[in-house]
Design an enzyme around this catalytic site. Structure first.
Site, PDB file in Angstrom:
ATOM      1  N   ASN A  67       0.807  -1.215   0.000  1.00 24.82           N
ATOM      2  CA  ASN A  67       0.000   0.000   0.000  1.00 24.82           C
ATOM      3  C   ASN A  67       0.840   1.266   0.000  1.00 24.82           C
ATOM      4  OD1 ASN A  67      -2.494  -1.173  -0.123  1.00 24.82           O
ATOM      5  ND2 ASN A  67      -2.915  -1.069   2.063  1.00 24.82           N
ATOM      6  N   THR A  68       2.054   1.179   0.539  1.00 26.22           N
ATOM      7  CA  THR A  68       2.909   2.364   0.560  1.00 26.22           C
ATOM      8  C   THR A  68       3.132   2.895  -0.842  1.00 26.22           C
ATOM      9  OG1 THR A  68       4.052   1.587   2.543  1.00 26.22           O
ATOM     10  CG2 THR A  68       5.166   3.265   1.226  1.00 26.22           C
TER      11      THR A  68
ATOM     12  N   GLY B 219       1.522   9.104  -0.090  1.00 31.55           N
ATOM     13  CA  GLY B 219       2.920   9.323   0.270  1.00 31.55           C
ATOM     14  C   GLY B 219       3.150  10.387   1.325  1.00 31.55           C
TER      15      GLY B 219
ATOM     16  N   VAL C  82       2.493 -15.664   3.552  1.00 27.72           N
ATOM     17  CA  VAL C  82       2.529 -16.295   4.872  1.00 27.72           C
ATOM     18  C   VAL C  82       1.108 -16.569   5.350  1.00 27.72           C
ATOM     19  CG1 VAL C  82       3.090 -15.926   7.303  1.00 27.72           C
ATOM     20  CG2 VAL C  82       4.754 -15.336   5.518  1.00 27.72           C
TER      21      VAL C  82
ATOM     22  N   ARG D 117     -12.813  11.507   9.525  1.00 28.73           N
ATOM     23  CA  ARG D 117     -13.066  10.633   8.383  1.00 28.73           C
ATOM     24  C   ARG D 117     -14.229   9.673   8.601  1.00 28.73           C
ATOM     25  NH1 ARG D 117      -6.991   9.017   6.181  1.00 28.73           N
ATOM     26  NH2 ARG D 117      -6.562  11.007   5.144  1.00 28.73           N
TER      27      ARG D 117
ATOM     28  N   HIS E  28     -10.350   2.277   2.716  1.00 24.76           N
ATOM     29  CA  HIS E  28      -8.984   2.804   2.715  1.00 24.76           C
ATOM     30  C   HIS E  28      -8.089   2.187   3.781  1.00 24.76           C
ATOM     31  CE1 HIS E  28      -5.675   5.611   2.383  1.00 24.76           C
ATOM     32  NE2 HIS E  28      -5.853   6.027   3.628  1.00 24.76           N
TER      33      HIS E  28
END
Length: 483
Positions: free
Chosen positions: A71-72, A77, A184, A307, A415
């Site tokens: 997701n990064t 950013g 995993v 949010r 999100h």
């Protein structure tokens, strides 16, 4: 080519791209066990791997997807931190105490206060750590949507590319071994201590052993629609802006060995692609530049609302979506990638551009007089410094006055899952008795007791990097033997 040059060359192979996937297998393999195993190659996992290596550990990094970044890589950013050097130049007053208070209070006082304080107090040092590794940020900060204060740092490279390139380079230089396409699904234990993980690498099941500790940084469950629907039925059918690896399988594997899961019911949504549409346009990034209107062309909630409140307000609309409006000044400040998103959406009929507000309203199929009146009312509030709906007006807030004007669809997209594995301030995974699960650590969005019911905008990357670093250091400290 010498070996150090070989390391640098291999950096290119682990960065995302159509020809890179799967090229970096067994580069530095020393056998079937390592000091530390890190699960997940986003910001948290890469940070953990760097710190574990710097503390003398051999490190294996497992990534479920063909490419690193998680997701990064696709995030906005932005990084939240108090930063007097940047903020004072813009006339912004801020403090660690204010950041702590906002994070804790707007999270419904449900986050662990120790974890909140750790994240906030160590965010600036971790920002400087990134810069020392070669990461570059712009000189200004701004108020990201949902951040509630102008402290979001903007990377020079778009989205999360700077973080992944910088941290991947650091991993390569430290001879961290990476295996991609290894998902995993099991945490291995012996004598009540975690000793490794079981993973499916392609169709083959493999076990990997850790002499010191395992760090879980495999992301959230926000891309697992079945689990989302089971936990929160009202979110059924929503799109997600998460990478496919955010499926929650590592989290569930940890639960099987005693990890406590908390706050799973708190799932954060952002403005994004409504169900049935194709395009997400991030006109909402800078809360100082946009307004949100309904099908009638009217504002119905302040744009800097928490949010969770914003999510519920949008989902209560008959259409379950609204529209974001910005002017050309906001458009130019949005950045090249958002501008490209807008152009594609306009071509697809899901965003619009008008030389006047009336032209824009006609293209949107909303009442033009209402939209014009709404924008005029908002601009008057900006001029007077007092918004009718209570939005915070400050020196960075822009009126919507410069043509052409822009609009896009904005529904709710999943999100961030606030819940997950419970940890302590040393990132040790806790069991149902709040005791550490020996040998197991966690960081990033797989954890669940940092933010409470609502995460502030730009706190996500600060969380990932601060606790990723702590987890790497902690896991590297414990020495043991693997059978």
């Amino acid at each position: 080519m010498n070996r150090r040059s070989l390391f640098s060359a291999f950096l290119l192979t682990i960065l995302p791209g159509p020809s890179y996937a799967g090229f970096i297998e067994n580069i530095f393999s020393k056998g079937k066990s390592w000091d530390v195993i890190v699960v997940g190659a986003g910001a948290a996992g890469l940070s953990a791997a760097v710190e574990a290596a710097d503390n003398g550990a051999s490190v294996l990094l497992l990534e479920s997807q063909p490419e690193i970044g998680g997701n990064t890589l696709i995030s906005g950013g932005f990084y939240a931190s108090v930063d007097k050097k940047r903020q004072e130049k813009q006339g912004i007053t801020d403090s660690v105490e204010l950041h702590v208070q906002q994070t804790y209070e707007l999270g419904g006082r449900l986050g662990d206060p120790k974890l909140v304080r750790t994240m906030v107090t160590e965010a600036q040092e971790s920002l400087e750590w990134l810069e020392k590794l070669g990461m570059h940020f712009q000189p200004r900060v701004f108020e990201l949507y949902g951040a509630h204060w102008p402290r979001a740092h903007i990377p020079v490279l778009p989205l999360g590319q700077g973080y992944i390139r910088t941290l991947a380079d650091a991993c390569v230089k430290r001879r961290v071994e990476l295996k991609v396409k290894c998902e995993v699904r099991e945490v291995l234990t012996k004598d009540n201590k975690v000793i490794g993980v079981g993973a499916y690498c392609g169709n083959e099941y493999k076990q990997f052993y850790a002499r010191r500790g395992v760090v879980l940084a495999a992301g959230s469950f926000a891309a697992n629609p079945d689990l989302i629907q089971k936990i929160s039925p009202k979110l059924k059918g929503l799109t997600t802006n998460n990478a496919p690896g955010s499926n929650g399988l590592a989290m569930l594997a940890a639960e099987k060995v005693g990890a406590k899961l908390v706050n799973l019911e708190f799932i954060q949504c952002l403005p994004g692609c409504p169900p049935g549409k194709k395009y997400r346009v991030r006109f909402h990034n800078d809360v100082s530049h946009f307004i949100f209107v309904n099908k009638n062309g009217e504002r119905f909630i302040r744009e800097d609302s928490p949010r969770d409140e914003f999510r519920d307000a949008v989902l209560s609309l008959p259409e379950k979506y609204g529209f974001i409006i910005i002017d050309d000044e906001g458009f130019r400040r949005a950045g090249i990638l958002v501008q490209k998103e807008a152009v594609k959406a306009i071509e697809g009929g899901e965003a619009w551009k008008g030389e006047t507000l009336r032209e824009l309203a006609d293209k949107m199929s909303v009442p033009a007089d209402n939209l014009i009146r709404t924008v005029e009312d908002y601009n008057e509030g900006v001029r007077l410094g007092k918004d009718r709906l209570g939005k915070k007006i400050h020196s960075l807030t822009l009126p919507i006055v410069h043509p052409p004007f822009w609009a896009c669809y904005a529904g709710m997209t999943v999100h961030y899952t606030e819940g997950g594995i419970a940890i302590d301030e040393k990132t040790r995974v806790l069991n149902k008795n709040n005791q550490p699960v020996a040998g197991l650590y966690a960081a990033g969005t797989i954890t669940g007791n940092v933010h409470g019911k609502n995460r502030l905008g730009a706190n996500g990357l600060a969380d990932a990097i601060v606790f990723g670093r702590i987890a790497g250091r902690q896991a590297a400290k414990i020495k043991g033997e693997v059978p």
